[in-house]
Design a protein around this motif. Structure first.
Motif, short mmCIF file in Angstrom:
data_model
loop_
_atom_site.label_atom_id
_atom_site.label_comp_id
_atom_site.label_asym_id
_atom_site.label_seq_id
_atom_site.Cartn_x
_atom_site.Cartn_y
_atom_site.Cartn_z
N GLN A 172 0.37 -1.55 0.18
CA GLN A 172 -0.04 -0.36 0.28
C GLN A 172 0.51 1.06 -0.02
OE1 GLN A 172 -3.30 -0.41 0.51
NE2 GLN A 172 -2.68 -2.59 -0.40
N THR A 173 0.15 2.30 -0.75
CA THR A 173 1.17 3.59 0.40
C THR A 173 0.90 4.18 0.54
OG1 THR A 173 1.00 4.25 -3.18
CG2 THR A 173 1.21 5.80 -1.52
N VAL A 174 1.65 4.35 1.32
CA VAL A 174 1.81 5.62 2.72
C VAL A 174 2.18 6.88 2.41
CG1 VAL A 174 2.47 4.80 5.21
CG2 VAL A 174 2.22 2.44 3.84
N SER A 175 1.33 7.01 3.25
CA SER A 175 1.70 8.71 2.85
C SER A 175 1.76 8.97 4.34
CB SER A 175 0.73 9.76 1.93
OG SER A 175 -0.03 8.54 1.16
N TYR A 176 2.86 10.05 4.51
CA TYR A 176 2.81 11.68 5.83
C TYR A 176 2.71 12.94 5.09
CZ TYR A 176 3.14 14.27 10.08
OH TYR A 176 3.57 14.98 10.79
N LYS A 177 2.10 13.74 4.99
CA LYS A 177 2.87 14.96 4.96
C LYS A 177 2.28 15.07 3.47
CE LYS A 177 3.76 17.63 8.98
NZ LYS A 177 4.51 17.94 9.40
N ASP A 178 3.77 14.90 2.51
CA ASP A 178 4.21 15.22 1.31
C ASP A 178 5.12 13.96 0.66
OD1 ASP A 178 6.23 15.81 2.81
OD2 ASP A 178 7.23 17.18 1.34
N LYS A 179 5.27 13.05 1.95
CA LYS A 179 6.32 11.90 1.59
C LYS A 179 4.96 10.63 1.09
CE LYS A 179 10.08 12.22 4.64
NZ LYS A 179 10.87 13.07 5.69
N ASP A 180 5.68 9.84 0.09
CA ASP A 180 4.87 9.20 -0.16
C ASP A 180 6.12 8.08 -0.72
OD1 ASP A 180 1.78 9.61 -0.20
OD2 ASP A 180 2.78 10.43 -2.87
N MET A 181 5.56 6.77 0.55
CA MET A 181 6.11 5.24 0.23
C MET A 181 5.30 4.42 1.12
SD MET A 181 8.88 6.47 2.96
CE MET A 181 9.97 8.11 2.79
N SER A 182 5.74 3.12 0.13
CA SER A 182 5.41 2.29 -0.13
C SER A 182 5.83 1.72 1.69
CB SER A 182 6.00 1.00 -1.71
OG SER A 182 4.73 -0.01 -1.71
N PHE A 183 4.96 0.79 2.32
CA PHE A 183 5.43 -0.58 3.60
C PHE A 183 4.04 -1.71 3.31
CE2 PHE A 183 6.93 3.48 5.07
CZ PHE A 183 8.31 3.17 4.73
N SER A 184 4.96 -2.43 4.08
CA SER A 184 2.69 -3.54 4.11
C SER A 184 2.43 -3.95 5.42
CB SER A 184 3.86 -4.86 3.94
OG SER A 184 4.98 -5.50 4.41
N THR A 185 1.37 -3.91 5.06
CA THR A 185 0.14 -3.37 5.85
C THR A 185 -0.41 -4.71 6.72
OG1 THR A 185 0.38 -0.91 5.92
CG2 THR A 185 -1.13 -2.40 7.16
N ARG A 186 -0.46 -5.06 7.54
CA ARG A 186 -1.16 -6.69 8.26
C ARG A 186 -1.43 -5.91 9.12
NH1 ARG A 186 3.85 -9.66 9.03
NH2 ARG A 186 4.80 -9.98 6.68
N GLY A 187 -2.76 -6.47 8.79
CA GLY A 187 -3.95 -7.13 10.63
C GLY A 187 -3.73 -8.12 11.48
N VAL A 188 -3.44 -7.83 12.91
CA VAL A 188 -3.28 -8.45 13.73
C VAL A 188 -4.00 -8.52 14.97
CG1 VAL A 188 -0.54 -8.48 13.19
CG2 VAL A 188 -1.49 -6.77 14.63
N HIS A 189 -3.68 -9.70 16.12
CA HIS A 189 -4.33 -9.39 16.71
C HIS A 189 -2.91 -8.97 18.01
CE1 HIS A 189 -7.01 -12.46 15.49
NE2 HIS A 189 -7.88 -12.05 16.05
N PRO A 190 -3.85 -8.39 19.15
CA PRO A 190 -2.53 -8.02 20.35
C PRO A 190 -1.48 -9.47 20.84
CG PRO A 190 -4.91 -6.84 20.81
CD PRO A 190 -5.03 -8.41 19.74
N GLY A 191 -1.91 -10.35 20.53
CA GLY A 191 -0.80 -11.75 20.67
C GLY A 191 0.25 -11.30 19.79
N HIS A 192 0.06 -11.11 18.49
CA HIS A 192 0.94 -10.91 17.76
C HIS A 192 2.47 -10.69 18.76
CE1 HIS A 192 2.62 -9.70 13.79
NE2 HIS A 192 2.49 -10.48 13.36
N GLN A 193 2.15 -8.96 19.13
CA GLN A 193 3.84 -8.75 19.86
C GLN A 193 4.11 -10.31 20.40
OE1 GLN A 193 3.06 -5.82 22.58
NE2 GLN A 193 5.16 -5.28 23.05
N ILE A 194 3.86 -11.03 20.88
CA ILE A 194 4.46 -12.09 21.55
C ILE A 194 5.01 -12.92 20.59
CG2 ILE A 194 4.02 -13.54 23.13
CD1 ILE A 194 2.35 -12.49 25.37
N LEU A 195 4.06 -13.01 19.64
CA LEU A 195 4.50 -14.18 18.46
C LEU A 195 6.11 -13.41 17.41
CD1 LEU A 195 3.62 -17.50 18.22
CD2 LEU A 195 1.47 -15.21 19.20
N GLU A 196 6.26 -11.95 17.47
CA GLU A 196 6.50 -12.17 16.17
C GLU A 196 8.23 -11.25 17.00
OE1 GLU A 196 8.50 -11.13 13.57
OE2 GLU A 196 6.75 -12.47 12.78
#
Lengths: 221, 408
Positions: free
Chosen positions: B111-135
């Motif tokens: 997805q194109t991720v933008s903040y102010k005039d910056k456009d960049m490409s990063f991958s985005t994932r939907g997760v549950h809170p437990g993801h923090q421990i798994l990763e």
């Protein structure tokens, strides 16, 4: 100074036993100058080794300067060799990698004498045998006569009571032999007992007393 | 006072026997060098393999779905299986022993991720809170995705450190709004990861939000379960229980290996530690043998030394050397040579490892060595070498001066 009473010594070989000394009795006074003579196989070298505490005997008693030399630990043997005896060998037996001065000083190293004192005494004794200028030479840079004089200086430095010499002139010509014998006479004149093994009559004539060995017994003394 | 003489004796002896000394020294140095190099390489190998596991919780199950390969209860094969929230809830409810669980929703494409005039490409994932421990994600600022975000279907995002650096530079990121594929999210946290940099190029959003915006269905693309402190045996039991539960819920033949795949990281890790143990064992074996070879070398040469010096020792004894002083003389020389040589070998080995220390390949990285182990090995080498030399030295002390002097 030296008393041998009924000394017997046999060597065990693989097949038989060789009875080398068959009851030796000798009494040598302090300050004597004695030569031990005998043909090869007469037991004179064995006797000298026993006197030098380099070899053990089977029977009898050996008393050196009032100490019974029997069943001693190696450490005690080393102590007596170091403090009472001085050795001179036919083949000089100087350490080839040490200078004349270092060779002469070596017995004092085993007496734990201070290094500086050792060096000074070594020079003094080299001077006595007339080799002061040769102090920093190695044995292989010296003649046979010179090497033997270094060996004598080495035997004297520990102020022994007895000098034991095994054919000290055996490897020398007659002129240097005489020089060496002169040194022994001087040493003897200082009161040190000198005992030398030889098979040369000219040499034994220069001593005060001749002990003749034959087949492990004393023929005359 | 006496020390000077001892050193003089040692050096004069070394000078007289250069080749013999050099050979001994080489043997010892080589033994230690080999040991250091081997241990270091082993460590590098271990680190390299360990690195692959660093990213994630080691005691975890990764569950993926596929296409059925067996017909089951009137359902044809070739059916595509998709997890959903019911699977997540079911596992969470049925297995209280698990430490953490999360679903993952992959938003297709980047997805194109933008903040102010910056456009960049990063991958985005939907997760549950437990993801923090798994990763194994560590919060640098703010917070992770929470249950209340999922309930409220909030448009909040947790971003990786690199995402923050690229988008915000030195600016504060928390509370700022960014656009991901045209949807506005509020940044609530920044994390770093123990794994590779790529992990920190991710953006996580609540899985419910991802489902609503990008799918419209409560689908979950992958499930991950952490066993916490469970043992390997328990992890295997858990794996098969979860497998059965999901199979039942999804109406899959339990024997269908294509429809449901569980990757047991604990099992893999166990295999890895087993392998590492074997490698370490092997390295030690080789190391011990190389030390042994060094010891044999030393004692061999010590025998020659004593034989060489028979006459000299005889003369020394005749003029009053005690047996103890002879033993000490020989031992001191050998200890000096072996310690010095061992030290040189140690330095060379460490030098080699230092030269390789920047290497970072798949199975080999940052070789290093436990210095204490090596110093111990050096000590053992010198000690055993010396002990081996002690026997000939004692023999030397027993030398009969008469025979020694006659010998040549």
């Amino acid at each position: 100074m030296i008393q041998l009473k009924g000394i017997h010594k046999s060597y065990q070989t693989e097949y038989n036993s060789l009875h080398v000394l068959k009851g030796i009795d000798i009494d040598i006074q302090e300050g004597d100058f004695v030569s031990i003579m005998g043909s090869s196989g007469s037991g004179k070298s064995t006797m000298l080794n026993i006197l030098g505490i380099l070899d053990k005997y089977d029977e009898g008693e050996y008393i050196l300067d009032g100490n019974l030399i029997k069943n001693l630990s190696q450490k005690d043997e080393a102590y007596y060799r170091n403090h009472l005896l001085g050795f001179v060998f036919q083949s000089f037996n100087l350490l080839a990698f040490k200078t004349a001065k270092e060779n002469v000083a070596l017995p004092l190293y085993y007496q734990k004498v201070d290094r500086k004192v050792r060096q000074e005494l070594a020079l003094e004794y080299l001077d006595q045998v007339g080799l002061l200028e040769w102090a920093d030479h190695y044995p292989n840079q010296m003649s046979g006569g010179q090497q033997q004089r270094v060996a004598i200086a080495r035997s004297l430095i520990s102020k022994p009571k007895v000098i034991l010499a095994d054919e000290p002139t055996g490897a020398l010509d007659s002129k240097t032999s005489e020089d060496v014998m002169d040194i022994f006479k001087k040493v003897n004149a200082q009161g040190i007992t000198v005992l030398l093994v030889t098979h040369e009559d000219e040499i034994s004539k220069m001593t005060n007393r001749v002990i003749r060995l034959r087949d492990g017994i004393i023929e005359s003394s | 006072m006496i020390d000077i003489d001892k050193w003089q004796e040692i050096f004069s002896s070394i000078r007289r026997h250069k080749l013999r000394t050099a050979l001994t020294a080489f043997g010892v140095a080589w033994g230690i060098f080999m040991l250091v190099a081997l241990l270091g390489m082993g460590r590098g190998l271990e680190k390299g393999l360990e690195y692959d596991f660093r990213d994630d919780a080691i005691n975890s199950l990764w569950i993926r779905s596929g296409t059925t390969s067996l017909a089951y209860k009137g359902l044809k094969k070739g059916r595509r299986i998709q997890f959903d929230n019911s699977d997540y809830d079911l596992i969470k409810e049925q297995f209280p022993e698990i430490d953490a669980i999360t679903g993952r929703f992959y938003i297709s494409g980047s997805q194109t991720v933008s903040y102010k005039d910056k456009d960049m490409s990063f991958s985005t994932r939907g997760v549950h809170p437990g993801h923090q421990i798994l990763e194994n994600s560590i919060m640098l600022e703010g917070r992770y995705i929470l249950d209340k975000d999922l309930d409220a279907v909030s448009k909040v995002a947790v971003i990786g450190r690199i995402v923050r650096d690229d988008l915000f530079g030195k600016e504060d990121a928390i509370g700022k709004e960014i656009s991901i594929g045209g949807t506005i999210y509020k940044v609530v946290g920044v994390f770093r990861d123990t794994g590779s940099d790529d992990e920190m190029r991710n953006i996580f959003i609540p899985i419910t939000t991802a489902q609503r915006i990008y799918s419209g269905k409560p689908e979950i693309h992958q499930l991950m379960v952490s066993g916490g402190t469970l043992g390997l045996r328990e992890m295997q039991v858990l794996e098969s229980k979860i497998h059965n539960t999901l199979a039942r819920n999804k109406r899959i033949d339990p024997k269908d290996e294509k429809a449901l795949r569980i990757f047991n990281l604990a099992e893999e890790y166990q295999k890895f530690t087993g392998l590492m143990g074997a490698i370490r064992w092997l390295i030690w074996l080789v190391g011990i043998f190389s030390i042994l070879a060094g010891v044999i070398g030393i004692s061999n040469i010590m025998l020659i030394i004593v034989k060489d010096r028979t006459k000299e020792i005889g003369i020394r004894k005749a003029i009053g050397a005690t047996p103890g002083s002879i033993v000490r003389m020989i031992m001191q020389e050998s200890i000096f040579i072996t310690s010095l040589a061992g030290y040189i070998g140690l330095l060379l080995g460490i030098g080699l490892l230092f030269a390789l220390s920047d290497v970072e390949s798949d199975y080999f990285r940052n070789p290093g060595v436990d210095l204490r182990v090596v110093v111990t090995a050096l000590f053992v080498l010198v000690l055993t070498g010396t002990l081996a030399g002690l026997i000939p030295a004692i023999q030397a002390a027993r030398i009969n001066p008469v025979e020694a002097i006659k010998s040549d």
